[in-house]
Design an enzyme around this catalytic site. Structure first.
Site, PDB file in Angstrom:
ATOM      1  N   GLU A  27       0.756  -1.298   0.191  1.00  0.00           N
ATOM      2  CA  GLU A  27       0.042  -0.017  -0.043  1.00  0.00           C
ATOM      3  C   GLU A  27       0.771   1.419  -0.111  1.00  0.00           C
ATOM      4  OE1 GLU A  27      -0.631  -2.640   1.646  1.00  0.00           O
ATOM      5  OE2 GLU A  27      -2.751  -3.231   0.647  1.00  0.00           O
TER       6      GLU A  27
ATOM      7  N   HIS B  83     -11.610  -6.312   7.513  1.00  0.00           N
ATOM      8  CA  HIS B  83     -12.373  -5.730   6.215  1.00  0.00           C
ATOM      9  C   HIS B  83     -13.382  -4.662   6.392  1.00  0.00           C
ATOM     10  CE1 HIS B  83     -10.686  -9.624   5.775  1.00  0.00           C
ATOM     11  NE2 HIS B  83     -10.294  -9.233   4.535  1.00  0.00           N
TER      12      HIS B  83
END
Ligand SMILES: Cc1ncc(C[n+]2csc(CCOP(=O)(O)OP(=O)(O)O)c2C)c(N)n1
Length: 699
Positions: A435, A503
């Protein structure tokens, strides 16, 4: 430098070097270090001093080869000699360390953290204080060079390179490894230039990499040319630097060059180097590249007199600059808060940054219309997002969409399904699993004039990218509007069927607290189209939060509002009007609040903020002044959640209008739980919203 007599250098590798220029840059750098160390730091006119002694000759040499029309340089705090050789004036350098007007940041940033906007000739990307942050933006720049040449047909990008400069300790950082993987897998034209002075402040290089030699340890890396040598030997360094740059320009693979250099002062002005023995310090002094340069040049290529002339000139230039800079004003306190975001002048025109974003290449996106023209059946939010991306990709060749699995698979949420087939792998592509790399690369691309649309697969996984996100957001402010990196970061989050700590996190407040980011959190398909398009055509970095429960939720479905539909940020939507209580909410909670308002038998007004940065204070204040009661509902956790900000503003600005305490309903301060039974008791439910609204209405 033509005034300085110099004999021809017969060595083929160093024949092209402008030696007087190299000497001059190194001497100016030394004179600046000397002035700061001996006079300006003691007088507290410079508060942070970072020496370049020992790093100066190699950097002056390197600059001579950075001649590509679109070369992009990522530097760090010890890169001042490189910057001086690339065009940073002595006045600018001193104004920066002395925090005067006309500095590279207008007194906002440390004086050795530089930037040089330039669209012809080497551009220096804004440096950061964080070690290792320079690497991933640099690969973004390198990838943009290829993109500009191959997709945009920009001939000036051909043969240009990215150069990233760092110390050996920086090769331990996430950014270094992320960039190395991207550069080598993509075979990008980038030179990793490592100046190894054996110390990261006081920590020796063997703590950073086994044996202390990163170049040796990288031998097994594929698609990487590795070079190394003694940077204290100016002629050997000149040869290696020339070869490294040429090879990066022509070799179609990245190059890593490690030069060993001595650091001839402490890490910074405060560092006494007590951790080095006197023998070691003496040995480092004996390796001083400037002494060696003098030995090599005088008298064989330059007379003693010519060298001394350069020495006098450098000192004089620095003294003259000091006189001028002392006359300059300190930065204007009234301007301290300017440029957190893109600004417009009084006449409505954009006060455009000097570098970064598509507008600097003359591309001005159509404004669009805030009036929806609904067409066709209701579509889900996912399709709405995909369709908006597809249209903007089609009309703007600068838009690039990338992230983990967004290419061949079309995204794990299917938001980019079919886009790679339609627009090709240069414009829609998969990235390595980093990321930091995704966002850092986007930063470099945005500075290079593209509109990157990186996807973070799940909001929680933005965490490895937080440094790049934060530094991207503060870029405009740090550089006083010289640089900005507009982009749209899409990230899904929140519960969906169930929860879990990985999530389902929202934590949107983290981005509201970060400087310089606009933040959208749409609750339905129509708003998603308008806000995403607005962000894609905007001039600021934007977080576009896609709530997982709404992506295919039937409540969130709306007809497609048209290819022209654009929603301004900071304009809330009144979902339902009412007179007795105001419910302020956003994201997935809008649906629940609407239902709760209907069931509550209270005449409640529901406001969907749609964007949190900026948020529509006026709409909320007007509603609360009318209803005199307020409930704030969000899925993010309670403590310091965005509801606290809203409540604080109401308490301060609507205190006398309130007939009841402001209530907040939010997740308790825990991660999202996986079990449905647990999830239901912590996420605000319709029943609890109903109860709270009734309680507040009757309080
Ligand atoms: C991410 C981060 N961690 C720690 C620091 C504090 N720090 C500043 S410089 C430095 C050492 C870096 O050494 P190196 O990369 O070898 O460069 P050099 O200073 O030797 O030129 C440290 C630990 C920082 N600025 N950023």
């Amino acid at each position: 430098m033509s005034a300085v007599p110099v004999r021809r250098d017969e060595s083929p590798a160093t024949a092209g070097v402008d030696w007087p220029r190299v000497v001059h840059t190194a001497l100016v750098s030394r004179a600046l270090d000397e002035l700061e160390e001996t006079r300006l730091v003691p007088a507290r006119k410079v508060l942070y001093q970072f020496t370049s002694r020992g790093h100066d000759v190699t950097q002056a040499l390197l600059a001579q080869h950075l001649t590509g029309a679109r070369d992009g340089i990522s530097s760090y705090y010890r890169s001042r000699p490189l910057l001086l050789a690339l065009g940073l004036s002595i006045d600018e350098a001193l104004a920066s360390t002395m925090m005067r007007t006309g500095s590279m940041s207008e007194g906002r940033d440390v004086g050795v953290v530089f930037n040089l906007p330039r669209r012809n000739g080497p551009c220096v990307l804004p440096a950061c204080g964080g070690v290792g942050t320079q690497y991933t933006p640099s690969v973004g720049w390198a990838q943009s060079l290829r993109y500009r040449a191959q997709v945009l047909g920009d001939e000036t990008a051909r043969g240009s390179i990215a150069l990233v400069h760092g110390g050996e300790a920086s090769t331990s950082t996430n950014g270094f490894w992320s960039a190395l993987n991207i550069a080598t897998t993509q075979k990008l034209p980038i030179l990793f230039y490592i100046e190894d002075n054996r110390y990261g402040i006081s920590v020796t290089s063997d703590v950073q990499t086994p044996g202390g030699n990163i170049a040796a340890n990288l031998q097994a890396y594929r698609n990487l040319e590795i070079l190394q040598g003694d940077g204290s030997d100016p002629f050997a360094a000149a040869e290696l630097l020339q070869h490294a740059v040429n090879s990066t320009r022509t070799g179609e693979r990245p190059v890593l060059l490690r030069l060993t250099v001595p650091r001839l002062s402490g890490h910074s002005g405060q560092d006494t180097q007590a951790y080095k023995s006197p023998d070691e310090i003496a040995a480092e002094r004996a390796r001083d590249p400037l002494l060696k340069l003098r030995e090599r040049l005088v008298p064989s290529l330059m007379t003693q007199d010519a060298w001394q002339q350069l020495e006098r000139r450098a000192k004089q230039e620095v003294e003259d600059a000091l006189q001028r800079v002392e006359q300059r004003a300190a930065p204007d306190p009234a301007r301290a808060t300017r440029y957190a975001f893109s600004e417009t002048r009084d006449d409505g025109t954009l006060e455009l940054q000097q570098q970064g974003g598509i507008r600097n290449d003359g591309i001005v996106p159509a404004e669009g219309s805030p009036v929806p023209h609904p067409e066709g059946p209701r579509i889900n939010m996912l399709t709405a997002i995909r369709r908006t991306l597809e249209h903007e990709l089609a009309i703007n060749p600068r838009v690039v969409v990338f992230g983990e699995d967004v290419g061949r698979k079309g995204g794990v949420h299917a938001a980019t399904l079919g886009l790679q087939e339609k627009f090709g792998t240069a414009r829609v592509f998969d990235t390595s699993l980093s990321e930091e790399g995704i966002i850092g690369r986007a930063v470099g691309m945005a500075i290079a004039g593209l509109m990157p649309v990186p996807e973070i697969q799940f909001r929680k996984y933005a965490e490895p990218a937080m440094e790049q996100l934060n530094d991207c957001g503060s870029m405009r402010w740090r550089t006083a509007n010289r640089f900005a990196a507009p982009m749209v970061v899409r990230m899904p989050g929140g519960f969906f069927k169930c929860g879990d700590p990985w999530h389902s996190q929202c934590n949107e407040v983290q981005f509201a607290h970060a400087v310089g980011w606009r933040l959208a959190m749409p609750s339905n398909a129509e708003d998603a189209v308008g806000l995403l398009r607005s962000a894609l055509r905007g001039n600021d970095p934007t977080i576009f939060f896609e709530h997982r429960a709404m992506l295919d939720g039937s409540w969130a479905r709306r007809p497609y509002p048209g290819d022209d539909f654009v929603l301004p940020f900071g304009v809330a939507r009144t979902v339902r009007t009412g007179e007795e209580v105001t419910i302020v909410t956003w994201g997935a909670m809008v649906e629940r609040c609407e239902e709760a308002a209907r069931l509550s038998q209270v005449d409640a007004e529901v406001i969907d903020l749609r964007t949190l940065v900026p948020w529509d204070r006026e709409a909320v204040l007007a509603s609360v002044r009318k209803t005199r009661r307020c409930v704030i509902v969000h899925e993010d956790t309670m403590t310091a959640g965005f509801g606290a900000e809203i409540a604080a503003v109401l308490a301060q600005q609507a205190f006398f209008d309130l007939d009841a305490p402001i209530e907040r309903l939010a997740m308790p301060d825990i991660p999202s739980p996986h079990s449905l039974g647990l999830l239901e008791v912590v996420v605000p439910s319709v029943a609890r919203i109903v109860q709270t609204v009734r309680d507040v209405a009757s309080a």
